[in-house]
Design a protein around this motif. Structure first.
Motif, PDB file in Angstrom:
ATOM      1  N   ASP A 261       8.111 -15.227  -0.977  1.00  0.00           N
ATOM      2  CA  ASP A 261       7.916 -14.138  -1.944  1.00  0.00           C
ATOM      3  C   ASP A 261       6.790 -14.457  -2.924  1.00  0.00           C
ATOM      4  OD1 ASP A 261       9.938 -12.690  -0.758  1.00  0.00           O
ATOM      5  OD2 ASP A 261      11.463 -13.250  -2.238  1.00  0.00           O
ATOM      6  N   ARG A 262       6.732 -15.711  -3.384  1.00  0.00           N
ATOM      7  CA  ARG A 262       5.682 -16.100  -4.325  1.00  0.00           C
ATOM      8  C   ARG A 262       4.301 -16.002  -3.679  1.00  0.00           C
ATOM      9  NH1 ARG A 262       5.179 -21.865  -7.600  1.00  0.00           N
ATOM     10  NH2 ARG A 262       3.057 -21.540  -8.326  1.00  0.00           N
ATOM     11  N   ALA A 263       4.159 -16.536  -2.458  1.00  0.00           N
ATOM     12  CA  ALA A 263       2.871 -16.491  -1.771  1.00  0.00           C
ATOM     13  C   ALA A 263       2.452 -15.053  -1.475  1.00  0.00           C
ATOM     14  CB  ALA A 263       2.943 -17.304  -0.484  1.00  0.00           C
ATOM     15  N   ALA A 264       3.412 -14.212  -1.059  1.00  0.00           N
ATOM     16  CA  ALA A 264       3.109 -12.808  -0.766  1.00  0.00           C
ATOM     17  C   ALA A 264       2.657 -12.070  -2.018  1.00  0.00           C
ATOM     18  CB  ALA A 264       4.322 -12.132  -0.147  1.00  0.00           C
ATOM     19  N   ALA A 265       3.280 -12.368  -3.153  1.00  0.00           N
ATOM     20  CA  ALA A 265       2.877 -11.730  -4.413  1.00  0.00           C
ATOM     21  C   ALA A 265       1.455 -12.140  -4.795  1.00  0.00           C
ATOM     22  CB  ALA A 265       3.860 -12.104  -5.520  1.00  0.00           C
ATOM     23  N   GLU A 266       1.106 -13.409  -4.565  1.00  0.00           N
ATOM     24  CA  GLU A 266      -0.252 -13.876  -4.860  1.00  0.00           C
ATOM     25  C   GLU A 266      -1.264 -13.186  -3.950  1.00  0.00           C
ATOM     26  OE1 GLU A 266      -0.021 -18.127  -4.462  1.00  0.00           O
ATOM     27  OE2 GLU A 266       1.112 -18.366  -6.320  1.00  0.00           O
ATOM     28  N   LEU A 267      -0.917 -13.051  -2.665  1.00  0.00           N
ATOM     29  CA  LEU A 267      -1.813 -12.350  -1.736  1.00  0.00           C
ATOM     30  C   LEU A 267      -1.986 -10.897  -2.166  1.00  0.00           C
ATOM     31  CD1 LEU A 267      -3.421 -12.338   0.973  1.00  0.00           C
ATOM     32  CD2 LEU A 267      -1.307 -11.551   2.053  1.00  0.00           C
ATOM     33  N   ALA A 268      -0.889 -10.243  -2.500  1.00  0.00           N
ATOM     34  CA  ALA A 268      -0.947  -8.837  -2.910  1.00  0.00           C
ATOM     35  C   ALA A 268      -1.835  -8.653  -4.136  1.00  0.00           C
ATOM     36  CB  ALA A 268       0.462  -8.321  -3.201  1.00  0.00           C
TER      37      ALA A 268
ATOM     38  N   LEU B 114      -4.380 -10.535  -5.075  1.00  0.00           N
ATOM     39  CA  LEU B 114      -5.783 -10.714  -4.682  1.00  0.00           C
ATOM     40  C   LEU B 114      -6.310  -9.513  -3.907  1.00  0.00           C
ATOM     41  CD1 LEU B 114      -5.814 -14.483  -3.623  1.00  0.00           C
ATOM     42  CD2 LEU B 114      -7.003 -13.466  -5.574  1.00  0.00           C
ATOM     43  N   VAL B 115      -5.493  -8.980  -3.013  1.00  0.00           N
ATOM     44  CA  VAL B 115      -5.912  -7.820  -2.229  1.00  0.00           C
ATOM     45  C   VAL B 115      -6.116  -6.612  -3.141  1.00  0.00           C
ATOM     46  CG1 VAL B 115      -5.151  -6.143  -0.481  1.00  0.00           C
ATOM     47  CG2 VAL B 115      -4.899  -8.599  -0.052  1.00  0.00           C
ATOM     48  N   ALA B 116      -5.180  -6.385  -4.053  1.00  0.00           N
ATOM     49  CA  ALA B 116      -5.272  -5.227  -4.951  1.00  0.00           C
ATOM     50  C   ALA B 116      -6.474  -5.319  -5.886  1.00  0.00           C
ATOM     51  CB  ALA B 116      -3.987  -5.104  -5.760  1.00  0.00           C
ATOM     52  N   ALA B 117      -6.855  -6.534  -6.271  1.00  0.00           N
ATOM     53  CA  ALA B 117      -7.969  -6.720  -7.206  1.00  0.00           C
ATOM     54  C   ALA B 117      -9.333  -6.730  -6.518  1.00  0.00           C
ATOM     55  CB  ALA B 117      -7.785  -8.035  -7.966  1.00  0.00           C
ATOM     56  N   ARG B 118      -9.339  -6.845  -5.212  1.00  0.00           N
ATOM     57  CA  ARG B 118     -10.601  -6.978  -4.475  1.00  0.00           C
ATOM     58  C   ARG B 118     -11.306  -5.631  -4.371  1.00  0.00           C
ATOM     59  NH1 ARG B 118     -11.450  -8.254   1.789  1.00  0.00           N
ATOM     60  NH2 ARG B 118     -13.550  -9.102   1.677  1.00  0.00           N
ATOM     61  N   PRO B 119     -12.606  -5.593  -4.644  1.00  0.00           N
ATOM     62  CA  PRO B 119     -13.347  -4.331  -4.494  1.00  0.00           C
ATOM     63  C   PRO B 119     -13.319  -3.861  -3.043  1.00  0.00           C
ATOM     64  CG  PRO B 119     -14.727  -6.025  -5.517  1.00  0.00           C
ATOM     65  CD  PRO B 119     -13.460  -6.680  -5.095  1.00  0.00           C
ATOM     66  N   ARG B 120     -13.181  -2.557  -2.825  1.00  0.00           N
ATOM     67  CA  ARG B 120     -13.124  -2.000  -1.470  1.00  0.00           C
ATOM     68  C   ARG B 120     -14.537  -1.645  -1.024  1.00  0.00           C
ATOM     69  NH1 ARG B 120      -7.933  -0.232  -0.218  1.00  0.00           N
ATOM     70  NH2 ARG B 120      -8.705  -0.281   1.903  1.00  0.00           N
ATOM     71  N   THR B 121     -15.199  -2.590  -0.413  1.00  0.00           N
ATOM     72  CA  THR B 121     -16.536  -2.341   0.119  1.00  0.00           C
ATOM     73  C   THR B 121     -16.515  -2.583   1.616  1.00  0.00           C
ATOM     74  OG1 THR B 121     -17.192  -4.635  -0.310  1.00  0.00           O
ATOM     75  CG2 THR B 121     -17.704  -3.018  -2.016  1.00  0.00           C
ATOM     76  N   ALA B 122     -17.303  -1.818   2.327  1.00  0.00           N
ATOM     77  CA  ALA B 122     -17.371  -1.997   3.775  1.00  0.00           C
ATOM     78  C   ALA B 122     -18.091  -3.302   4.085  1.00  0.00           C
ATOM     79  CB  ALA B 122     -18.114  -0.829   4.405  1.00  0.00           C
ATOM     80  N   LYS B 123     -17.528  -4.045   5.031  1.00  0.00           N
ATOM     81  CA  LYS B 123     -18.167  -5.282   5.446  1.00  0.00           C
ATOM     82  C   LYS B 123     -19.254  -4.962   6.463  1.00  0.00           C
ATOM     83  CE  LYS B 123     -14.028  -8.150   5.098  1.00  0.00           C
ATOM     84  NZ  LYS B 123     -13.134  -9.059   5.833  1.00  0.00           N
ATOM     85  N   PRO B 124     -20.429  -5.569   6.330  1.00  0.00           N
ATOM     86  CA  PRO B 124     -21.445  -5.352   7.356  1.00  0.00           C
ATOM     87  C   PRO B 124     -21.015  -6.029   8.652  1.00  0.00           C
ATOM     88  CG  PRO B 124     -22.152  -7.042   5.810  1.00  0.00           C
ATOM     89  CD  PRO B 124     -20.867  -6.479   5.276  1.00  0.00           C
ATOM     90  N   ASP B 125     -21.387  -5.449   9.792  1.00  0.00           N
ATOM     91  CA  ASP B 125     -21.040  -6.114  11.047  1.00  0.00           C
ATOM     92  C   ASP B 125     -22.103  -7.172  11.375  1.00  0.00           C
ATOM     93  OD1 ASP B 125     -23.224  -4.803  12.174  1.00  0.00           O
ATOM     94  OD2 ASP B 125     -22.007  -3.311  13.215  1.00  0.00           O
ATOM     95  N   GLN B 126     -21.886  -7.925  12.461  1.00  0.00           N
ATOM     96  CA  GLN B 126     -22.774  -9.036  12.794  1.00  0.00           C
ATOM     97  C   GLN B 126     -24.200  -8.559  13.041  1.00  0.00           C
ATOM     98  OE1 GLN B 126     -21.876 -12.304  12.670  1.00  0.00           O
ATOM     99  NE2 GLN B 126     -24.047 -12.714  12.890  1.00  0.00           N
ATOM    100  N   PHE B 127     -24.388  -7.401  13.657  1.00  0.00           N
ATOM    101  CA  PHE B 127     -25.735  -6.877  13.903  1.00  0.00           C
ATOM    102  C   PHE B 127     -26.485  -6.667  12.591  1.00  0.00           C
ATOM    103  CE2 PHE B 127     -28.695  -3.320  14.358  1.00  0.00           C
ATOM    104  CZ  PHE B 127     -29.519  -3.811  15.362  1.00  0.00           C
TER     105      PHE B 127
END
Length: 198
Positions: free
Chosen positions: A160-167, A169-182
């Motif tokens: 539960d503690r680890a999942a809360a930490e992941l949540a 970080l995910v919630a605080a992360r900016p939602r930007t599209a990742k460029p692909d390898q090309f």
């Protein structure tokens, strides 16, 4: 917008304590981040495709889909059994064939299973360095589960503690599209005029 959490589990047996821990973590992550869509990827059925990828350099079918899901994830949960005091070869092979830069800035919760608690340092000496090298953001709390841990409440509290930490970080992360390898390769080459001028 729904967050995508992908769980990668490398258990080899069926049933597997590694898959059991992955399911506990997936459930806890879904509770901690209710708007998340959680997907579980088992590596065992992809073993032959991973070997083919190593030999040919190309991913096909279910392996290609799995790699794409991991690269597009907003957060990862990764779980490996301990083999020879480290993560399994199947687990490492999957992350070896992932595109360079695919995990840049991605929050990752690391977890492992083994028969005894003697292997618990695998989180710090093997898994954390691997995902730091891949430029992921590793959650502070890792989860190790020996066989005996599944019978007590302490494992559930760590999950539960680890999942809360992941949540968080995910919630605080900016939602930007990742460029692909090309796109990354194209950017690394520079502009066309510079290429022509050598």
């Amino acid at each position: 917008m729904t967050h995508q959490i992908v769980v990668v589990t490398a258990g080899l047996s069926d049933p597997s304590s590694t898959r059991l821990l992955a399911d506990l973590l997936a459930g806890a992550a879904g509770t901690a981040l209710p708007e998340a869509e959680v997907t579980v990827i088992e590596l065992r059925p992809l073993a032959h495709a991973l070997t083919d990828h190593l030999l040919t350099g190309f991913a096909t079918g279910e392996l290609a889909e799995a790699l794409a899901k991991v690269a597009a994830a907003d957060g990862l949960i990764v779980v490996s059994p301990v083999f020879s005091a480290s993560y399994s070869g199947l687990f490492k092979t999957f992350f070896d064939v992932l595109e360079t830069g695919a995990l840049d800035g991605t929050p990752v919760l690391i977890a492992a299973t083994a028969g005894t608690a003697r292997h618990s340092l695998v989180l710090e000496h093997a898994l954390r360095p691997l995902f730091s090298y891949l430029h992921a953001v590793v959650v502070p709390t890792g989860v190790f589960a020996a066989t005996d841990d599944f019978a007590g409440d302490a494992l559930r509290r760590r999950v539960d503690r680890a999942a809360a930490e992941l949540a968080a970080l995910v919630a605080a992360r900016p939602r930007t599209a990742k460029p692909d390898q090309f796109d990354r390769d194209l950017a690394a080459m520079g502009d066309f005029e510079s290429l022509l001028n050598g």
